[in-house]
Design an enzyme around this catalytic site. Structure first.
Site, PDB file in Angstrom:
ATOM      1  CE  LYS A   1     -16.459  11.111  18.328  1.00  0.00           C
ATOM      2  NZ  LYS A   1     -16.186   9.726  19.061  1.00  0.00           N
TER       3      LYS A   1
ATOM      4  CB  THR B   1      -0.837   0.056   1.333  1.00  0.00           C
ATOM      5  OG1 THR B   1      -0.050   0.229   2.455  1.00  0.00           O
ATOM      6  CG2 THR B   1      -1.695  -0.983   1.505  1.00  0.00           C
TER       7      THR B   1
ATOM      8  CD  GLU C   1      -5.079  -2.690   1.417  1.00  0.00           C
ATOM      9  OE1 GLU C   1      -5.398  -1.942   0.462  1.00  0.00           O
ATOM     10  OE2 GLU C   1      -4.949  -2.184   2.515  1.00  0.00           O
TER      11      GLU C   1
ATOM     12  CD1 TRP D   1     -19.402  10.224  13.177  1.00  0.00           C
ATOM     13  CD2 TRP D   1     -17.192  10.675  13.300  1.00  0.00           C
ATOM     14  NE1 TRP D   1     -18.858   9.431  13.920  1.00  0.00           N
ATOM     15  CE2 TRP D   1     -17.439   9.538  14.016  1.00  0.00           C
ATOM     16  CE3 TRP D   1     -15.886  11.057  13.507  1.00  0.00           C
ATOM     17  CZ2 TRP D   1     -16.628   8.713  14.606  1.00  0.00           C
ATOM     18  CZ3 TRP D   1     -14.858  10.371  14.336  1.00  0.00           C
ATOM     19  CH2 TRP D   1     -15.294   9.295  15.019  1.00  0.00           C
TER      20      TRP D   1
END
Ligand code: ADP
Length: 538
Positions: free
Chosen positions: A433, A182, A328, A438
């Site tokens: 946050k 990654t 992935e 959120w």
């Protein structure tokens, strides 16, 4: 039915025989284009496989590439897995420390390196203990790479004289074909291995009409580097479908890309949003280019701004299609192709989503308590994914936290509607946050990117005494613009909840990017913590 294994050798055989006259077209430094047919790629791949055997590559040993997108890299994509070895694509934009870590972690034995990247490899070679052979493309001076116990050879000399056919071994389709790390946008790079079977099935999904709809009449411009999640599967898809591959080498700036599109007339292309945003600016300030050959531009890796899609479609007749995936997930997991019957603003709303999963990929949403939440377009959770080309583990890493009962935890947070269209609101690690609620950094960024004076916009969470975290908008404005933070804030007003509106702003000459061209929020947060960003407080 016959138990025929799905392997890259089968893809290669098909491409080289059935689509023998399809071509790989590689941009040269002088602006010309060199071409090789798939038949030639097949012959040279056989030669490369013989040469790798002759230098001692056996079993599933790793052969690394440190290369840009070109014909030799396609040959490595074909030869290395098809002979049973494992192709490991190294990312030249990583730091030397990361390269050393990854190459040693993967136990690379041979490195095929682009001549222009030889100095980078030379700097790390002494720390790559297991590498015994370096193969260099592009006819450069080999001396800087040479050292005791190491074979250094030019690519054409390496493959030259070997047989042009290879008895590709019968491999188990579940064996590893390739591996990729990654890009480490949010943490340390992790290794993922693709099997022959997953590669084959993923290529079919990429070719499908509901995927990228690739046919033998297409030419695919693969701007996405071949070290970034397998070039999104474009190379094997081209071999399967018989589409030409147009390869930009290392010339990934807007100007050479636009020239290449005008001259080679590709019909499909793939790249991250920052590249298309550069291309759009270039086209807007240099009128007269015709890029209308592009029927479908696959774009993903980070959220694609709606205004970018609209501008390409309305001004240049080019359809940008958003796709979502990860290293992935091979990477194609979802693609935003709304049904034709959906028109107008609803069409655009679906185009701005991350799309619906392609057949073979299943998604579910899990909340903080581990419960599945409904696909109602409102409920938010972490997206989990499973399927035959989704990784079930990380190489040499027992990171059980990343998996949940046979599903991969993506770390992406979002909603899924009744029709299965996914909207990502954030990466879990980038979420802001504030006062216990959120704020979606992605939504703020996409809105800001739609302001006519804004060239680039990214939003990060920064510590706040009262609210725990507040958004900081980091903005690059267009040349000559005098837009102020309060004007930008006014622009957002009414489009998002009032308490989302950032009071902290920072104007920068450019936003730092990761090795695959995403906004580097990790670095921005670190710069902010070090006091290196000049923040304007409204
Ligand atoms: P890295 O995790 O290092 O960036 P990847 O290129 O594999 O490496 O990134 C996968 C991630 O990129 C996804 O988990 C998601 O957060 C983001 N991503 C990919 N496509 C999209 C998209 N269309 N919209 C928003 N985010 C995306």
């Amino acid at each position: 039915m016959m138990n025929v294994q799905l392997t890259t050798a089968a893809i290669l055989r098909h491409g080289a025989r059935v689509h023998a006259t399809a071509r790989v077209r590689t941009l040269q430094p002088d602006g010309s284009v060199r071409t090789g047919t798939f038949a030639e790629v097949g012959r040279r791949s056989a030669q490369l496989a013989h040469a790798l055997r002759a230098c001692g590559v056996v079993g599933d040993e790793r052969v690394a590439t440190l290369m840009w997108n070109n014909q030799e890299h396609v040959e490595a994509y074909c030869a290395v897995p098809s002979m049973g070895a494992v192709l490991h694509t190294l990312n030249p934009r990583l730091t030397p420390e990361q390269l050393v870590y990854i190459a040693n972690h993967a136990d690379d034995r041979v490195v095929i390196v682009d001549g222009t990247l030889a100095p980078l490899l030379a700097a790390v070679l002494p720390q790559l203990a297991e590498v015994h052979t370096v193969v260099v493309t592009g006819g450069v001076d080999l001396a800087p790479l040479e050292r005791d116990g190491l074979t250094v050879v030019g690519y054409d000399d390496f493959i030259g004289g070997h047989l042009e056919t290879f008895e590709w071994p019968e491999l188990d389709e579940l064996s590893a074909a390739a591996m990729c790390y990654t890009s480490g946008t949010t943490g340390n790079p992790k290794g993922v291995a693709y099997s022959h079977r997953s590669t084959y099935l993923h290529s079919m999904a990429a070719c499908a009409a509901d995927g990228l709809s690739v046919t033998g009449d297409d030419a695919i411009l693969a701007i996405v580097p071949m070290f970034h999640a397998n070039a999104w599967g474009l190379v094997y898809a081209a071999l399967m479908a018989g589409a030409d591959l147009v390869m930009p080498e290392r010339f990934l700036q807007a100007e050479p890309l636009v020239r290449l599109i005008s001259s080679e007339r590709p019909t499909i292309a793939g790249a991250v949003p920052t590249i298309w945003s550069d291309v759009l600016n270039h086209l807007d300030s240099n009128p007269g280019h015709d890029i209308s050959s592009l029927g479908l531009v696959a774009c993903g890796g980070s959220a694609v701004p709606l205004h970018l899609m609209k501008a390409f479609q309305e001004k240049y007749g080019v359809q940008i299609v958003q796709a979502w995936g990860m290293t992935e997930t091979s990477p194609l997991a979802a693609i935003a192709r709304p049904p034709a019957a959906v028109e107008g603003e609803e069409h655009w709303a679906l185009r701005a989503s991350q799309g619906r999963p392609v057949a073979g990929v299943e998604l579910r949403l899990i909340d903080d308590d581990g419960n599945e939440v409904p696909h109602d377009g409102k409920s938010v959770g972490e997206i989990q994914v499973r399927g035959p080309w989704i990784t079930g583990s990380y190489i040499g890493d027992e990171d059980a936290e990343k998996f949940d009962d046979g599903w991969l935890r993506t770390g992406d947070v979002g909603r899924i509607d009744e029709r299965s269209f996914v909207t990502l609101t954030d990466r879990a690690k980038d979420v802001i946050k504030s006062g216990g609620e959120w704020i979606s950094s992605v939504e703020l960024e996409l809105l800001l990117a739609g302001h006519p004076d804004v060239l680039e916009a990214t939003v990060i969470g920064v510590p706040d005494e009262k609210w725990q975290e507040r958004p900081l908008a980091v903005i690059v404005v267009r040349d000559g613009s005098e837009v102020t933070p309060s004007q930008l804030r006014d622009f957002l007003e009414g489009k998002v909840a009032k308490w989302w509106l950032p009071e902290r702003w920072c104007f920068v000459p450019d936003v730092p990017k990761t090795s695959v061209g995403k906004f580097d929020k990790k670095l921005l947060r670190a710069r902010h913590a070090d006091g290196d960003l000049a923040v304007i407080d409204l």
